[in-house]
Design a protein around this motif. Structure first.
Motif, PDB file in Angstrom:
ATOM      1  N   SER A 251       0.826  -1.211   0.000  1.00 16.34           N
ATOM      2  CA  SER A 251       0.000   0.000   0.000  1.00 16.34           C
ATOM      3  C   SER A 251       0.860   1.261   0.000  1.00 16.34           C
ATOM      4  CB  SER A 251      -0.949  -0.003   1.200  1.00 16.34           C
ATOM      5  OG  SER A 251      -0.231  -0.066   2.415  1.00 16.34           O
ATOM      6  N   MET A 268      -6.241  -1.988  -7.945  1.00 16.89           N
ATOM      7  CA  MET A 268      -5.534  -3.093  -7.281  1.00 16.89           C
ATOM      8  C   MET A 268      -6.209  -4.405  -7.655  1.00 16.89           C
ATOM      9  SD  MET A 268      -4.410  -3.578  -3.297  1.00 16.89           S
ATOM     10  CE  MET A 268      -6.060  -3.801  -2.620  1.00 16.89           C
ATOM     11  N   THR A 282      -4.879  -0.478   2.194  1.00 15.06           N
ATOM     12  CA  THR A 282      -4.772   0.292   0.951  1.00 15.06           C
ATOM     13  C   THR A 282      -5.922   1.282   0.832  1.00 15.06           C
ATOM     14  OG1 THR A 282      -3.694  -1.601  -0.104  1.00 15.06           O
ATOM     15  CG2 THR A 282      -4.474   0.141  -1.548  1.00 15.06           C
ATOM     16  N   ARG A 285      -5.220   4.260   3.186  1.00 15.09           N
ATOM     17  CA  ARG A 285      -4.178   5.170   2.701  1.00 15.09           C
ATOM     18  C   ARG A 285      -4.615   5.910   1.435  1.00 15.09           C
ATOM     19  NH1 ARG A 285       1.227   1.530   4.168  1.00 15.09           N
ATOM     20  NH2 ARG A 285       1.389   2.376   6.284  1.00 15.09           N
ATOM     21  N   CYS A 286      -5.392   5.261   0.601  1.00 15.84           N
ATOM     22  CA  CYS A 286      -5.916   5.955  -0.577  1.00 15.84           C
ATOM     23  C   CYS A 286      -6.849   7.086  -0.167  1.00 15.84           C
ATOM     24  CB  CYS A 286      -6.645   4.967  -1.486  1.00 15.84           C
ATOM     25  SG  CYS A 286      -5.559   3.970  -2.530  1.00 15.84           S
ATOM     26  N   LEU A 293      -9.782   4.192  -4.893  1.00 15.34           N
ATOM     27  CA  LEU A 293      -9.318   2.811  -4.989  1.00 15.34           C
ATOM     28  C   LEU A 293     -10.366   1.966  -5.691  1.00 15.34           C
ATOM     29  CD1 LEU A 293      -7.308   0.542  -4.270  1.00 15.34           C
ATOM     30  CD2 LEU A 293      -8.559   0.266  -2.106  1.00 15.34           C
TER      31      LEU A 293
END
Length: 349
Positions: A251, A268, A282, A285-286, A293
């Protein structure tokens, strides 16, 4: 619009899908995973035999599921690489046979392009430009994507040794967990503490390639910790700590790539994208980086026929020329184009 039949046989999943104009009409999947479990990994000869036995029935099931006839198929798309050579050969031969018997065009496509394309079946067309993180048993790559059917694929970074999924399988074996290792570690980690053991985050130092991956050292770090440990092995804590190291590394690099290349979307895909912690970290953090995402549902993250049909659908709608019927398989070809060239030197992924 063309009805596309997709065939996937790169590893141990026999997948067939039918797609028309970006819509998945039906699919079918058979797995030989149980036959490989006692060996702790995929045996190519067993996989190839399983594909040979399963393909005809999977095609029938997919056609029935879609509510169409085989004679309605306008295009055949098939994985021509990368993958296990004997397994890819079975699917490619079948794809050629269906295309020839139906009198329709054949597209020999790149397996990893299928992983990227399958998300369009759930979330619509990809943006004009995005970063893609492909994480599977055999591949871990950060890519810069444009038009998947027309534009070249730019590699920002790839794994230097083990892929993330391969590391999951090997660590699961160290912990006495069943094959495949990814789902087994995900389940075990639910009862563990991800901060119990400080496993390394590979290639995340200031002087390291920011977009390259390496999971061999992480796997070795887990092995050394297990060897040194005395008393009952805390499987859940080891699993959670290892999984956290993988999720953190993947990530962190993917979001950094999105920021550097000013892409507001991260795609992803691949089998490891089904891992619950990889998905959640992920996503977290996105969101913090204001990056959208896109991740397919778990069943479309693993190898399947829908993803190959999705690539064929994109290629057909883009008017790309079909593949020749003497197209050779490419078991170790780097992803630079969704459509596999009819000839040329092999390039390792």
């Amino acid at each position: 619009m063309a009805l596309v039949l997709g065939i996937e046989t790169s590893c141990d999943e026999t997948g067939v899908g039918l797609v028309r104009d970006g819509v998945l009409l039906g699919d079918a999947l058979a797995s030989s995973m149980d036959e490989h479990a006692r060996f702790g990994g995929v045996v190519p000869e067993i996989a190839a035999r399983a594909h040979l036995e399963a393909l005809p029935s999977m095609v029938r099931h997919a056609v029935d599921h879609a509510g169409v006839r085989l004679a309605d198929v306008d295009v055949v798309a098939v994985t021509a690489g990368p993958g296990l050579a004997s397994a890819v050969q079975v699917g490619l031969a079948a794809g050629k046979a269906y295309a020839l018997s139906l009198g329709v065009p054949l597209y020999g496509v790149h397996h990893l392009a299928g992983h990227a394309a399958v998300d369009t079946l759930e979330h619509g067309p990809l943006p004009e430009r995005c970063v893609a993180l492909i994480v599977s048993g055999g591949h871990t790559s950060l890519l810069l994507l444009g038009d998947l059917a027309r534009d070249p694929v730019v590699h920002l970074g790839d794994t230097l040794d083990d892929a993330a999924g391969e590391a999951f399988d090997k660590v699961a074996r160290l912990l006495g967990l069943p094959y495949p290792g990814g789902p087994a570690i995900d389940r075990a980690a639910l009862d563990g503490d991800p901060e119990a053991i400080a496993f390394p985050r590979p290639l995340t130092g200031a002087r390291d390639d920011p977009y390259a991956f390496s999971f061999s050292g992480l796997k070795t770090a887990v092995a050394r910790w297990v060897e040194r440990h005395t008393g009952p092995l805390p499987v859940a804590d080891v699993a959670a700590s290892f999984q956290e190291a993988v999720a953190d590394t993947l990530s962190r690099k993917a979001v950094a790539a999105g920021r550097q290349y000013a892409c507001d979307t991260l795609l992803m895909v691949g089998g490891v994208a089904a891992n619950s912690r990889v998905r959640s970290l992920t996503a977290q953090r996105c969101a913090a980086a204001d990056i959208r995402l896109r991740v397919p549902t778990p069943r479309l993250c693993t190898d399947n026929g829908a993803m190959i049909a999705a690539v064929g659908d994109l290629l057909a709608r883009a008017g790309r020329p079909p593949s020749p019927l003497d197209l050779a398989m490419h078991p170790t070809l780097t992803l630079t184009s969704a459509l596999i060239p009819p000839a040329g030197p092999e390039r390792s992924p």
